[in-house]
Structures are given as structure tokens and as C-alpha cells.
Write an enzyme that holds these catalytic residues in place. Structure first.
Site, mmCIF file in Angstrom:
data_model
loop_
_atom_site.group_PDB
_atom_site.id
_atom_site.type_symbol
_atom_site.label_atom_id
_atom_site.label_comp_id
_atom_site.label_asym_id
_atom_site.label_seq_id
_atom_site.Cartn_x
_atom_site.Cartn_y
_atom_site.Cartn_z
ATOM 1 N N ASP A 214 0.836 -1.205 0.000
ATOM 2 C CA ASP A 214 0.000 0.000 0.000
ATOM 3 C C ASP A 214 0.874 1.260 0.000
ATOM 4 O OD1 ASP A 214 -2.770 1.032 0.363
ATOM 5 O OD2 ASP A 214 -1.970 1.816 2.238
ATOM 6 N N GLU A 274 1.820 -0.486 -4.923
ATOM 7 C CA GLU A 274 0.872 0.547 -5.367
ATOM 8 C C GLU A 274 1.645 1.864 -5.425
ATOM 9 O OE1 GLU A 274 -3.168 2.899 -3.950
ATOM 10 O OE2 GLU A 274 -1.530 2.492 -2.580
#
Ligand code: GLC
Length: 532
Positions: A214, A274
Site C-alpha cells: 500500500d 501501489e
């Protein structure tokens, strides 16, 4: 191809399984609810694994299911090595890994290293220990500016609106690039790095095949914490994004991934970052050979439905890395659904494009059903912190997170199941009245449905020797045409313009996203897979 057998490398190619994997993103809260409380859970997912096997995916990525106040849908983690009781138990997670394996499906979990939850015990300890303590050094606490320190230490914006700083009762401020319930870790403290190495090993030891990282462009902050040139949110390199230290960190994680045996299931471990980027120059360093194995390319998420733009985006991605290291994606839990961005016909054509491009592709749950964005969620039901923090200026991401419809009718369209015979609680986000039209049950009965198209595409992708990892070459780059060849014997063609497109010579149309014209030409927003 890699799927549905027990091979660790894509058959005979010497490539890791992830190089051409189709990964299905599960948002557990909205996937399937096994206990009737209106919230999806791990048991619900386990029960539905046969559905994912029949869809034909190689792996699943689960967004966070860890203990969390759910201020940001679970991206506010209060314990990195457990399961939130609302989602299940660690035993239930192990059962998913074991059952998925029986279907030849690998499991990827979400790692949230930039920040935790303000309910994480270490943050609570930092608050209690006070300024100057070692506990506060786990996070980024600073004095404020102005005469009584009443102004935030710098002008950095929160991604969800407002300042990235919140003041605590003793007067110090802490940094949070997202919600105030998500304090950023201090990655300059070696204890933070050591803790995350343990967390990574914890999940790899449980049999996961990889991690989705993330906010992989965040993590390290410039120690000076100098003001940014602008308070407008952006993904350009800055004091808080794309710091060079991040790349060093990924080398160490890569070494951990590579220390797991590649010759037994689930094979070489992957991690997919990401990384939101402004230019390819910003993205390129993440694709260093010793960096994270994969980094998403968000080209098809940000692209307009325009042939020239899409061609340029594909070329740029392929020249950077190939689609294996930078997998393709058209949607996820953070963006408006493709059907609503581009229209339903275009979203069908885009799905066939996604699955025909070289490399690996990610599908976000519900994309295979052609779910639209739900635009009319009442304000009172909205959950996204971005909606709250901007007082509704940003509508937020709830519209792509509405619980899935499994059945054509009934309470919550089959999302919640209960053995007790009583009716389940309302789903955590309201489903629209017509949701049953998109249900798995309805679409399985309709040969022309999105779901049938995805099932066929995934089966052909496994069977056809030209698909998956490899090369492609453009055949027609005129106007609205997207036409490329893959060897041996495959051509993809899509028409994004009003005038019909003549198909190149072929033996057979093996899959079409919609009806062709009577003379065999391709209408607007339609794509075909051709055997040539
Ligand atoms: C990522 C997640 C998003 C989350 C944010 C903060 O962008 O995909 O859902 O809100 O990080 O963790």
C-alpha cells in the site's frame, strides 16, 4: 500457463508464475457475508472460492482484513498479524490459503507500511509516553509553528482533505498522509523496519504467495519536513513521495521474498507495489531488477477511452518494463468503476484488451459482472473518510465498494447468507434496487453477460499459446483502431471510433465483446480476439 496446475513456473517457460497471472482483487467486506451481519467475511470468501476457480483466476489479493477501527475500510491497521473478529480468525485465513491451493489459486495479502491505526498499541503508547520519548520516535511527532505552536509543522496536505497533521493534547502534532486515524510510521527508525520484516515473514510463513504494498511511493519522508511548493495533493516527487530511500528498502524486501523456496507451491513470492506516479521517469526506478518484483501500471485506470492515448500508454509501459513487472489494471477499490467511466460497451472491450496485453492483469471484484459505480449512496450511509474530511466535496470511493450481488433477488441479493433462517442485517453499504440484474445467478444464465465473457476470456487466455507474458506488435494504429498481433496466431482488434472498422484477415473470431455488423466489421466500442 500457470493456472490450475501445481507448477511453480509458467509451464516450460522459466518465468515465474506471476509473470502472466490473472489476479482477482477481493475486498472482503463487500465480497460475501457468511454470518448475516451485513459485513463480508473470510468464511464467505472461502465458501465462494469455487466461483473464483470457475472464473479461472490464478491468484487472489485480499485487501486488509486485520483488526481495525475501519476508519479507512481497514487501511487503518491496529494489529498487523491477526484477523479482525468481524472478518473471521487466523484459522479462517489459513483455511482460505489451503482451500485456494486445492483450486490452484494463490493468495496475496495487503501490507500497509506507511501508516497504522491510531488504535495501534504502539501509537497509544507514543501518546502516553509524551514528547521526546522513544515511543514517539516510532511515529512522526513535531512541535507546531507559530507563537504557541498552534499551526501545523508544515503545509503538507492529507490525501483525504485538510492538513496532514493533527495536534495531540500535550501540544505536539503527528503526521498522517491520510486520515487522522492513520498515523504515519517513522521509517528512519530501524525498529519500524525490523517490525515490518517480521510482519512480512509472518504472512509468507503462513503460505501467502505475495504482498500488495500500500502507498509504496510514500513510506519515507524528508527529515527536514520542509513545506511543499504546493498544498494541492499530487503524486510528483516531494518531501513525502518517491523518496530514494524507499528503493533501498525494497531491495531488502526483495531479498526476503527471494529467500523463500521457489520450487514448492506457491512458487517464487511476489510483491506488487501501489505506486501512483506523475511521469514514467518517476515510475522507472521502482522497476530496478532488485526492487519489488512488480509495480502496478495505472495507465488504463487514468486513460480516457481514446485510442491514441491508450496506444501511447501501452507503448510506454511495455518499453519501461513489460506488463509482467508492471501488471495491467482497469479498476480497483479506489477508483470509479470502468462501466461508469467509459460506458458498458467500452468496459467490455477494455476487459478483452486487459486480458490480451502481454503480462499479468488484475481484476477488481465485480468488474467481471460489469457492476457500475453506485452514484446515489445517501450521504448518511457514506463511509469514506475523504467524504467526511472534505464535507462531501470529494464524494469518495464507496460507490465501487457496494456489496456484490450473488442472487437475482432476496435479502441483499445473496450477499449475506445465514443458516439461522432469520433475515440478515442490512449490508454495510446499501445496494441499489436493480442490483440483482448484475448478480452472478442472473449472469450465469445469460450467454452474453459480462461474467460469461470474462469466463471465456480467462479460459482462452490459459489455452492460447500467444496469450499471457510475451511480446506484441501493432498492426493498425489508424484513428480509433487498436489492433495488435501476438504470436503465434492471435490478433486483438478494438474500434474506439464511430466509423466501423474492417477486421484484418483471420481464420476465426474466437471471442467478441459485442455483436459484429452484418458485413463482419467492428462497431464502435467493440473488441474481438481473432485466430489468424
Ligand atoms: C491506498 C489504498 C486506499 C487507502 C490508502 C491509505 O491507496 O488503496 O484504499 O485509502 O492507500 O491506506
Amino acid at each position: 500457463m500457470s493456472s490450475h496446475d501445481d507448477s511453480y513456473l509458467s509451464a516450460g517457460t522459466g518465468r515465474p508464475w506471476w509473470a502472466d497471472a490473472v489476479v482477482y482483487q477481493v475486498y472482503p467486506r463487500s465480497f460475501a457475508d457468511s454470518d448475516g451481519d451485513g459485513t463480508g467475511d473470510l468464511n464467505g470468501l472461502r465458501e465462494r472460492l469455487p466461483y473464483l476457480a470457475s472464473l479461472g483466476v490464478d491468484a487472489i489479493w485480499l485487501t486488509p482484513f486485520y483488526p481495525s477501527p475501519l476508519v479507512d475500510g481497514g487501511y487503518d491497521v491496529s494489529d498487523y498479524t491477526d484477523v479482525d473478529p468481524r472478518f473471521g480468525t487466523l484459522g479462517g485465513f489459513d483455511a482460505i490459503v489451503a482451500t485456494a491451493r486445492k483450486h490452484g489459486i494463490r493468495v496475496i495479502v495487503d501490507l500497509v507500511p506507511n501508516h497504522c491505526s491510531s488504535e495501534h498499541p504502539l501509537f497509544k503508547q507514543a501518546l502516553a509516553a509524551g514528547p521526546g520519548s522513544a515511543e514517539r520516535e516510532m511515529f512522526i511527532f513535531r512541535e507546531g509553528r507559530g507563537p504557541d505552536g498552534a499551526k501545523p509543522p508544515n503545509n503538507w496536505p492529507s490525501n483525504f482533505g485538510g492538513s496532514a497533521w493533527t495536534r495531540v493534547s500535550d501540544g505536539q502534532w503527528y503526521l498522517h498522509l491520510f486520515d487522522s486515524g492513520q498515523p504515519d510510521w517513522n521509517w528512519r527508525n530501524p525498529k519500524v523496519a525490523a517490525m515490518f520484516e517480521d510482519i512480512i515473514r509472518f504472512w509468507l510463513d503462513r503460505g501467502v504467495a505475495g504482498l500488495r504494498v500500500d502507498v509504496a511511493h510514500g513510506i519515507f519522508k524528508d527529515p527536514d519536513l520542509a513545506d511543499a511548493p504546493t498544498t494541492v495533493r499530487s503524486v510528483v516527487p516531494s518531501g513525502y513521495y518517491h523518496r530514494p530511500e524507499t528503493r533501498e528498502l525494497y531491495r531488502t524486501w526483495r531479498a526476503i521474498l527471494d529467500s523463500y523456496p521457489a520450487d514448492v507451491f506457491p512458487g517464487p513470492r511476489t510483491a506488487v507495489g501501489e505506486v501512483w506516479y506523475d511521469t514514467y521517469d518517476t515510475l522507472r526506478p521502482y522497476l530496478a531488477p532488485d526492487g519489488l518484483p512488480q509495480v502496478f501500471n495505472f495507465e488504463l485506470v487514468t486513460a480516457e477511452w481514446d485510442a491514441a492515448g491508450i496506444r501511447a500508454a501501452i507503448d510506454a509501459t511495455l518499453s519501461l518494463s513489460g506488463g509482467s513487472r508492471a501488471p495491467w489494471v482497469i479498476g480497483n477499490h479506489d477508483v470509479v468503476r470502468p462501466v461508469t467511466r467509459w460506458g458498458s460497451d467500452a468496459a467490455r472491450a477494455a476487459a478483452l484488451l486487459l486480458l490480451a496485453l502481454p503480462g499479468s492483469a488484475y481484476i477488481y471484484q465485480g468488474e467481471e459482472l460489469g457492476l457500475p459505480e453506485v452514484l446515489d449512496i445517501p450521504d448518511a450511509a457514506r463511509q469514506d473518510p475523504a467524504f467526511r474530511r472534505t464535507k462531501g466535496k470529494i464524494r469518495g470511493r464507496d460507490g465501487c465498494r457496494v456489496p456484490l450481488p450473488w442472487e437475482s433477488g432476496g435479502a441483499s441479493f445473496g450477499f449475506s447468507r445465514t443458516d439461522r433462517g432469520d433475515s440478515p442485517a442490512a449490508p454495510w453499504l446499501p445496494q441499489p434496487a436493480g442490483w440483482g440484474e448484475f448478480s452472478v445467478e442472473t449472469e450465469l444464465e445469460d450467454l452474453d453477460s459480462f461474467l460469461r465473457m470474462y469466463q471465456t476470456a480467462l479460459r482462452l487466455r490459459r489455452e492460447h499459446p500467444a496469450l499471457g507474458a510475451g511480446a506484441m506488435r501493432w498492426l493498425n494504429t489508424a484513428g480509433g483502431a487498436l489492433v495488435f498481433a501476438r504470436d503465434p496466431g492471435f490478433v486483438f482488434a478494438a474500434n474506439l471510433a464511430a466509423a466501423p472498422l474492417r477486421l484484418p484477415p483471420h481464420q476465426e473470431v474466437i471471442l467478441a465483446s459485442g455483436p459484429l455488423r452484418e458485413n463482419g466489421s467492428l462497431p464502435r466500442d467493440t473488441a474481438v480476439w481473432l485466430q489468424v
